[in-house]
Design an enzyme around this catalytic site. Structure first.
Site, PDB file in Angstrom:
ATOM      1  N   LEU A 528      -0.108   6.894   3.278  1.00 47.24           N
ATOM      2  CA  LEU A 528      -0.382   7.387   4.636  1.00 47.24           C
ATOM      3  C   LEU A 528      -0.504   6.245   5.618  1.00 47.24           C
ATOM      4  O   LEU A 528      -0.249   6.409   6.806  1.00 47.24           O
ATOM      5  CB  LEU A 528      -1.675   8.206   4.651  1.00 47.24           C
ATOM      6  CG  LEU A 528      -1.677   9.510   3.863  1.00 47.24           C
ATOM      7  CD1 LEU A 528      -3.071  10.106   3.835  1.00 47.24           C
ATOM      8  CD2 LEU A 528      -0.705  10.497   4.495  1.00 47.24           C
ATOM      9  N   GLY A 529      -0.932   5.083   5.122  1.00 52.04           N
ATOM     10  CA  GLY A 529      -1.070   3.961   6.026  1.00 52.04           C
ATOM     11  C   GLY A 529      -1.687   2.760   5.329  1.00 52.04           C
ATOM     12  O   GLY A 529      -2.163   2.852   4.189  1.00 52.04           O
ATOM     13  N   GLY A 531      -4.371  -0.550   5.967  1.00 45.93           N
ATOM     14  CA  GLY A 531      -5.357  -1.179   6.824  1.00 45.93           C
ATOM     15  C   GLY A 531      -5.583  -2.605   6.366  1.00 45.93           C
ATOM     16  O   GLY A 531      -4.885  -3.101   5.476  1.00 45.93           O
ATOM     17  N   ALA A 532      -6.536  -3.243   6.969  1.00 48.22           N
ATOM     18  CA  ALA A 532      -6.787  -4.641   6.675  1.00 48.22           C
ATOM     19  C   ALA A 532      -7.195  -4.843   5.209  1.00 48.22           C
ATOM     20  O   ALA A 532      -6.870  -5.852   4.600  1.00 48.22           O
ATOM     21  CB  ALA A 532      -7.877  -5.165   7.599  1.00 48.22           C
ATOM     22  N   GLY A 534      -6.945  -2.338   2.605  1.00 48.90           N
ATOM     23  CA  GLY A 534      -6.409  -1.475   1.564  1.00 48.90           C
ATOM     24  C   GLY A 534      -5.343  -0.537   2.078  1.00 48.90           C
ATOM     25  O   GLY A 534      -4.992  -0.545   3.253  1.00 48.90           O
ATOM     26  N   VAL A 536      -3.880   3.521   2.141  1.00 49.07           N
ATOM     27  CA  VAL A 536      -4.372   4.898   2.074  1.00 49.07           C
ATOM     28  C   VAL A 536      -3.270   5.818   1.573  1.00 49.07           C
ATOM     29  O   VAL A 536      -2.131   5.731   2.018  1.00 49.07           O
ATOM     30  CB  VAL A 536      -4.852   5.377   3.468  1.00 49.07           C
ATOM     31  CG1 VAL A 536      -5.477   6.760   3.373  1.00 49.07           C
ATOM     32  CG2 VAL A 536      -5.845   4.388   4.047  1.00 49.07           C
ATOM     33  N   LYS A 550      -8.341   5.872  -0.279  1.00 48.86           N
ATOM     34  CA  LYS A 550      -8.128   4.499   0.193  1.00 48.86           C
ATOM     35  C   LYS A 550      -8.360   3.540  -0.960  1.00 48.86           C
ATOM     36  O   LYS A 550      -9.483   3.407  -1.455  1.00 48.86           O
ATOM     37  CB  LYS A 550      -9.091   4.202   1.328  1.00 48.86           C
ATOM     38  CG  LYS A 550      -8.896   2.821   1.913  1.00 48.86           C
ATOM     39  CD  LYS A 550      -9.871   2.589   3.046  1.00 48.86           C
ATOM     40  CE  LYS A 550      -9.714   1.199   3.607  1.00 48.86           C
ATOM     41  NZ  LYS A 550     -10.836   0.887   4.491  1.00 48.86           N
ATOM     42  N   ASP A 644     -13.712  -2.694  14.825  1.00 51.74           N
ATOM     43  CA  ASP A 644     -12.258  -2.556  14.890  1.00 51.74           C
ATOM     44  C   ASP A 644     -11.865  -1.207  15.483  1.00 51.74           C
ATOM     45  O   ASP A 644     -11.060  -0.469  14.926  1.00 51.74           O
ATOM     46  CB  ASP A 644     -11.633  -2.752  13.505  1.00 51.74           C
ATOM     47  CG  ASP A 644     -10.141  -3.085  13.595  1.00 51.74           C
ATOM     48  OD1 ASP A 644      -9.649  -3.349  14.710  1.00 51.74           O
ATOM     49  OD2 ASP A 644      -9.472  -3.065  12.550  1.00 51.74           O
TER      50      ASP A 644
END
Ligand SMILES: *[C@@H]1O[C@H](CO)[C@@H](O)[C@H](O)[C@H]1NC(C)=O
Ligand SMILES: *[C@@H]1O[C@H](CO)[C@@H](O)[C@H](O)[C@H]1NC(C)=O
Ligand SMILES: *[C@@H]1O[C@H](CO)[C@@H](O)[C@H](O)[C@H]1NC(C)=O
Ligand SMILES: *[C@@H]1O[C@H](CO)[C@@H](O)[C@H](O)[C@H]1NC(C)=O
Ligand SMILES: *[C@@H]1O[C@H](CO)[C@@H](O)[C@H](O)[C@H]1NC(C)=O
Ligand SMILES: *[C@@H]1O[C@H](CO)[C@@H](O)[C@H](O)[C@H]1NC(C)=O
Ligand SMILES: *[C@@H]1O[C@H](CO)[C@@H](O)[C@H](O)[C@H]1NC(C)=O
Ligand SMILES: *[C@@H]1O[C@H](CO)[C@@H](O)[C@H](O)[C@H]1NC(C)=O
Ligand SMILES: *[C@@H]1O[C@H](CO)[C@@H](O)[C@H](O)[C@H]1NC(C)=O
Length: 810
Positions: A528-529, A531-532, A534, A536, A550, A644
């Site tokens: 799904l995406g 991040g810094a 990990g 997801v 995640k 963030d």
């Protein structure tokens, strides 16, 4: 008879023992064979007894119709006429829909020629049919579906065709003053909420009734033949028309488009108020082709009952407070925030599933929100209309008015509507938007709380938390939770301590095994995406709940602490504007967090996608995000600085509520938190200037990032656009300030009509954003002030120029 049956059964069971189902069907069929298969004249003194199995009836010579008892669920027996050769045994006439009789009851053609119904349970006798001329010789069920009392010359003295209930059949005629009533529901034959009548004046009409009375309320279809209509004829070949006294056709109600004889036909006013013309093939392979063995609707009136019923009295097609939608058939549903009064009887309408607004409470957007529904209108329900006003004005007017349940809005017209709401319909052609006022949180009572006790509780917890967290081991997390439980438990016992949010949701965290999550995500397949810290993935738990999983990267040594920090921080948060942590996995090197799944993706894709999202939704998101921040900064047990805030970290749930996600960077606040212990966190463009200076990091860094985010929400533009028309426009914050200072904000709102109409609010939001991005953190508002300003409770003063630093970042 019995012995023949016996032989047949024996032979069958010897030769076809394997075909048990067929045999059973056959037996059932044999059992259902009526006693009077070729029933002709029913002589005086004959009677029928109601018994289970639907076998007590007098059939017509062809066997196509029957008169007798039908069992209705386990409620009792209905004296009725029905189609007897089709599986459904559809009822076309009934005598006692309002009072079913019990097993053992009898219907008798008495020696005086009357049809009497005797209820076995009450002993009550009811006259069903008789003739004033005292010369009834016999009764008969005819092949047309007409049940008659006749004299010895076979002249009909009484006929069921003259006393229709909800259906007319071919060869039947309706005379002036005759009324058909819709049944209450599909399986309850008592008089319902609609009627079809040929009035004495000559008009043929569909009416709603004043249920439970059977008087006419409002017409929703009319032949408009006042003074000329005389008879409704359902002729042999299946057409239905209204004639005048001299026989000329005034209106064709149904023009028969399947003229062939191989069909059963009927016209029925159904429980939903629609008059339908039905056909049913007598055999599955007629010369017309292959037909489904079921009733098909050939035509119906009115064309759209949801829209056609529109009267200021009565519950309309679906009852009060409900919504009617017409695709193929009308169906009833409740608006968001409402539930059916009786789920088994949806036409009874809907009720609010929350505590209604009291006229003593001071309402705010804190407590109520507006659910938007497009093309949804409640006609004839308004008690006030304002025009011309903006949608925002309309919302405020409804919010401030305790009588307002919802507002309808279209092109500057604002209608306030109160309980009970009438004639709700979803109608794509209406262009009317509904704004339904719903209480956010049903359970919490809004009471003033003492800031003093909260501060005290926070500091106790902070102390305990920081001591424990500085030592090692996963157990610490649990210890913190337990301590918190004890502390908050003590507080709960104090009578004057109010807990505005659920205490200790963190204890509900599920501990997953790696295998479970591996399965739920099908081997971590659907990303799904990133991040810094990990990646997801989408997953589905055994309970069929969708989740976002995640997986934290294999990180340097900080990771263990990071993981626990995130767990302990998030585990204890609970707010409608935060993404809820459901569970975790801490197995070997696997560090995984399981969150609820947010079906509408991130604010980034929402804002910067193809089409510009709705301005009101954007405002709600801005406010929701601010409320989430307020909770993190001031209301949860330990203050959390997000560090963030950016559109990628704001997710949207089913109802587009903003939910702050990704606490991967959040740190529990230590009193002396500074840059030296933390390192720069956050994302370029949203990062507050103090990260680059030797200044303490406070909650104001989030307020700064929020300011940039707010500008992006207002203008649906990224904070930095390299391809802007000119240099001056590249940095959104600079451009916005310039436009604001020069009073040319509309330049930034190209083609955004909604926001243009709401330019005052928009300008206010820009001013708030400019306050948030002040270089001096102490000038920026707190999250509390921020929320109050957005809500309009707090005045916004003119912001100074924040520009001196932005150029140093990009
Ligand atoms: C009797 O007929 C009705 C309606 O056709 C049906 O719902 C019911 O199940 C039948 N009862 C029995 C015992 O066959
Ligand atoms: C029914 O009774 C009438 C009058 O008595 C008679 O004319 C007719 O033939 C009878 N019909 C049958 C089928 O018995
Ligand atoms: C049918 O509906 C009426 C009206 O609500 C109700 O009074 C009656 O009890 C119902 N009958 C059955 C058999 O459910
Ligand atoms: C029934 O009515 C239709 C339409 O008026 C007409 O065309 C047809 O001939 C009629 N049939 C009979 C049997 O009267
Ligand atoms: C029949 O009656 C209608 C309306 O009452 C009238 O318009 C029509 O001319 C009449 N037709 C004949 C043949 O009398
Ligand atoms: C009925 O339908 C037939 C064929 O579809 C058409 O020719 C006729 O004109 C219609 N009659 C009326 C009165 O609408
Ligand atoms: C229907 O099917 C039966 C046998 O399956 C056949 O004998 C009969 O001719 C068919 N009828 C029509 C109208 O096609
Ligand atoms: C019923 O609704 C349909 C569809 O909106 C409309 O075309 C028709 O005119 C309405 N009829 C009446 C009698 O209101
Ligand atoms: C809200 O409270 C009312 C009682 O005041 C209750 O009937 C309703 O079910 C509650 N709704 C929800 C969503 O909890």
């Amino acid at each position: 008879m019995i012995s023949i049956l016996h032989i047949i059964t024996q032979r069958l069971s010897r030769t076809m023992a394997f075909a048990l189902p067929h045999l059973l069907c056959f037996l059932v069929f044999l059992q259902q064979l009526p006693i009077f298969t070729t029933a002709q004249n029913i002589s005086l003194g004959t009677s029928l007894t109601a018994k289970p199995g639907n076998s007590s009836f007098w059939a017509s010579p062809s066997g196509e119709f029957a008169f007798g008892f039908q069992e209705i669920g386990n409620h009792g027996f209905l004296l009725a006429i029905w189609f007897n050769k089709i599986a459904e045994r559809t009822i076309v006439w009934s005598a006692n829909g309002n009072s079913l009789v019990q097993k053992g009851s009898r219907v008798q053609l008495t020696s005086e020629g009357k049809i009497m119904l005797n209820d076995a349970a009450s002993g009550k006798q009811t006259l069903i049919a008789d003739s004033t001329a005292n010369e009834v010789a016999y009764a008969a069920m005819l092949d047309t579906g007409n049940f008659v009392l006749a004299n010895k010359n076979s002249a009909n003295l009484w006929q069921s065709f003259d006393h229709p209930t909800n259906t007319i059949l071919p060869t039947q005629t309706l005379y002036q003053g005759t009324t058909l009533f819709a049944p209450y529901t599909a399986s309850n034959y008592s008089k319902g909420r609609f009627m079809f009548t040929l009035e004495a004046g000559g008009n043929l009409l569909l009416y709603t009734t004043h249920f439970p009375l059977d008087t006419a309320n409002a017409a929703y279809w009319s032949s408009e033949t006042e003074g000329t209509g005389f008879q409704v004829v359902f002729n042999q070949s299946g057409s239905i028309f209204l004639t005048s006294r001299n026989g000329s056709i005034l209106t064709v109600v149904v023009n028969n488009t399947v003229p062939l004889p191989g069909f059963y036909r009927r016209t029925t006013i159904d429980y939903d108020g629609v008059l339908r013309y039905y056909i049913y093939p007598k055999s599955s392979n007629s010369s017309e082709g292959v037909w489904q063995m079921a009733w098909s609707t050939l035509s119906f009136i009115p064309s759209n009952i949801c829209v056609n019923i529109s009267y200021y009295k009565g519950g309309g097609a679906c009852g009060f407070n409900s919504l009617c939608r017409n695709d193929q058939k009308p169906s009833c549903q409740c608006p968001n925030g409402y539930v059916f009064v009786d789920p088994d009887d949806v036409m009874r309408g809907c009720k609010q599933n929350f505590r209604p607004q009291s006229c003593d409470e001071v309402p705010s957007m804190e407590e109520f929100y507006f659910e938007e529904m497009q093309n949804t209108d409640w006609k004839e329900s308004e008690y006030e209309k304002y025009t011309p006003v903006t949608e925002d004005w309309c919302r405020q007017a409804c919010l401030a008015d305790c009588f307002c349940a919802l507002a309808n809005f279209r092109n500057g017209d604002c209608w306030l509507k109160g309980m009970p709401l009438r004639n709700g319909r979803i109608d794509p052609s209406s262009g009317v938007k509904a704004l339904i006022k719903i209480r956010r949180d049903n359970s919490t009572l809004k009471l003033p709380h003492s800031p003093h006790s909260r501060t005290k509780r926070n500091s106790t917890l902070l102390l305990v938390g920081s001591v424990l967290l500085s030592s090692s081991g996963f157990l610490n997390f649990l210890l913190v939770l337990i301590t918190y439980l004890v502390v908050s438990g003590t507080y709960r016992r104090r009578p004057n301590m109010i807990q505005p949010y659920t205490v200790l949701p963190g204890m509900n965290l599920i501990c997953f095994s790696y295998e479970e999550l591996n399965k739920a995500t099908i081997g971590f397949k659907e990303e799904l995406g990133r991040g810094a810290f990990g990646t997801v993935f989408r997953g589905v738990l055994v309970s069929e709940k969708c989740v976002a999983v995640k997986r934290l990267n294999n990180m340097v040594k900080e990771s263990e602490l990071e993981f626990k920090a995130e767990l302990s921080a998030i585990g204890r948060t609970n707010h409608r504007n935060l993404v809820q942590l459901l569970g975790f996995c801490n197995e070997g090197q696997h560090r995984i967090l399981v969150y609820e799944f947010m079906s509408n993706g991130s604010l980034a894709s929402f804002l910067f996608g193809k089409s510009r999202p709705n301005w009101y939704r954007r405002k709600e998101i801005a406010l929701g995000t601010a409320r989430g921040l307020l909770y993190l900064h001031e209301e949860c047990s330990n203050q959390i600085i997000h560090c963030d805030i950016k559109p990628q970290n704001i997710l949207l749930d089913d109802s587009f509520t903003a939910r702050i996600s990704d606490f991967g960077l959040a740190k529990l606040l230590k009193t002396d938190q500074t840059r030296t212990t933390t390192g720069i966190r956050g994302t370029k463009g949203y990062v507050a200037p103090e990260w680059f200076k030797n200044m303490p990091i406070t909650t104001k860094v989030d307020v700064y990032s929020y300011g940039i985010l707010l500008l992006e929400i207002i203008f649906c533009r990224k904070y930095f656009e390299a391809e802007a028309e000119n240099e001056q426009q590249m940095i959104l914050a600079d451009w916005a300030y310039d436009c604001y200072a020069e009073k040319k904000l509309q330049l930034l709102l190209e083609n955004d009509d909604e926001a243009m109409h709401d330019i005052d609010k928009m300008e206010k939001y820009v001013m708030i954003a400019l306050w948030c991005i002040q270089e001096d953190p102490s000038l920026r508002p707190t999250a509390k002030k921020l929320a109050l300003m957005l809500e309009g409770t707090l005045q916004v003063s003119v912001p100074p120029d924040p520009s001196s630093f932005t150029s140093s970042i990009v």
